[in-house]
Design an enzyme around this catalytic site. Sequence first.
Site, PDB file in Angstrom:
ATOM      1  N   GLU A   1      26.207 -34.148  16.629  1.00 21.28           N
ATOM      2  CA  GLU A   1      25.688 -35.182  15.725  1.00 21.28           C
ATOM      3  C   GLU A   1      25.093 -36.359  16.479  1.00 21.28           C
ATOM      4  O   GLU A   1      24.178 -37.014  15.993  1.00 21.28           O
ATOM      5  CB  GLU A   1      26.812 -35.683  14.813  1.00 21.28           C
TER       6      GLU A   1
ATOM      7  N   ASP B   1      29.871 -33.770  13.545  1.00 25.15           N
ATOM      8  CA  ASP B   1      31.216 -34.245  13.209  1.00 25.15           C
ATOM      9  C   ASP B   1      31.862 -33.332  12.176  1.00 25.15           C
ATOM     10  O   ASP B   1      31.209 -32.901  11.215  1.00 25.15           O
ATOM     11  CB  ASP B   1      31.163 -35.675  12.672  1.00 25.15           C
TER      12      ASP B   1
ATOM     13  N   TYR C   1      40.538 -37.423  15.327  1.00 25.52           N
ATOM     14  CA  TYR C   1      39.435 -37.762  14.427  1.00 25.52           C
ATOM     15  C   TYR C   1      39.865 -38.803  13.394  1.00 25.52           C
ATOM     16  O   TYR C   1      40.859 -38.611  12.684  1.00 25.52           O
ATOM     17  CB  TYR C   1      38.960 -36.493  13.723  1.00 25.52           C
TER      18      TYR C   1
END
Length: 461
Positions: A9, A105, A327
């Site tokens: 990304e 992501d 994350y």
Amino acid sequence: MSKSLIIAEKPSVAADIARALGGFTKHTDYFESDQYVVSSAVGHLLELVIPEEYEVKRGKWSFANLPVIPPHFDLNPIEKTSARLKLLSKLIKRKDIETLINACDAGREGELIFYYILRHVGTSKPVKRLWLQSMTPDAIRDGFTRLLDNSAVESLAEAAVSRSESDWLVGINGTRAMTAFNSQEGGFHKTTVGRVQTPTLAILVEREEKIKKFRPQNYWEIHGTFEASKGIYTGRWFDDKFNKDKAAQEAKPERLWEQKQAEAIHGKCQGKPGHVSEESKPSKEICPLLYDLTSLQRDANSRFGFSAKTTLGLAQALYEKHKVLTYPRTDSRALPEDYIATVKDTLLSLENTDYGKFARQVLASGWVVPNKRIFNNAKISDHFAIIPTSLSPTKLNEIEAKLYDLVTKRFLAIFFPAAEFLVTTRITRVENEPFKTEGKVMVNPGWQAVYGKSVKPDDQE
């Protein structure tokens, strides 16, 4: 020789993947090895547009032309990132590229970015999905040994497209309808509407109206000072017949709304002896759950004054740049049920840090065991709770260190037993008027030891 094209990304993530896998040669905006080509988007490269034949120009924004619901949407390249889109299109179409790996992501927005690129290019090459929970080199390498079939995340991509198109439909139709309404008496008064923007604005307006309508109201409290054989203590008068009324939210058992009544009770009790009854009950307080993004933002705001945006930015940097947190864009506060071994490895990695005392205590006490409050697959959506990785942090700035400390202490504390207290309630009745005194004494700090709490010696109580 056939190769796989990995699309991340962001350029920084592409560089991390290349470093973790090794053997790459750097080219302009991409890396290449014998097995892989790695490049990236720079966020969104394409945006939804209405097909030209269905577009209604601004001068014709009227109720007669609503609603605007095209049979399909087109995609337009975003001008400032068009060069990156051309590069990815060229790489996807290379004859030696047989497989595409989506390394955007691991979430709904990442799926949308990748899906729109594929749709724009019009390729039918097979797709695999790299799904990462942390950005450590080991996690990246492990992710490539267990790539997902694209079918496993298709529903997430469909949800992302649905959200994107619904945003467009609500925004365009709402904006044009409100603009037409506000422009009825002439001129062009653009009034924007959004699926998130408008309800949020409504909440703010409603709150502002409540603030404007609020009228301060005086109330009185009566506090008494009592002398006993073991010393002096204070108590506060309360109405022991008080019943909560939803219509009178400001009412509380200790509040008196008439000064005369307060003065009467004060005069009645002044200098009179009291009769004491006392009750002590043990209580326990368990550690709050592990952090998701919302609870982390809330705590960081209350403790450090960080805005939600600042906390997200810091958490993202600790995940991507420093690779010391998992994350951050998660709504889960639990871990996978098969994550016990990983948790133990993470605790081992903390042994030689400032958190070592507590990490060793958790491991030595055998507190990492199956526990649905911590390890629960049913409470996990795309990602699990935010926890530290096995990498030790270096070169964190002051505010990054504060957020890392917040997450790491919660991670350690969740495995500790409950904190134990003895809660004592003393009622002193003077002329049949009750005064309440409450005390809470820590018996066992439990998880609060991680935050520096301890049991005070008797002479300090």
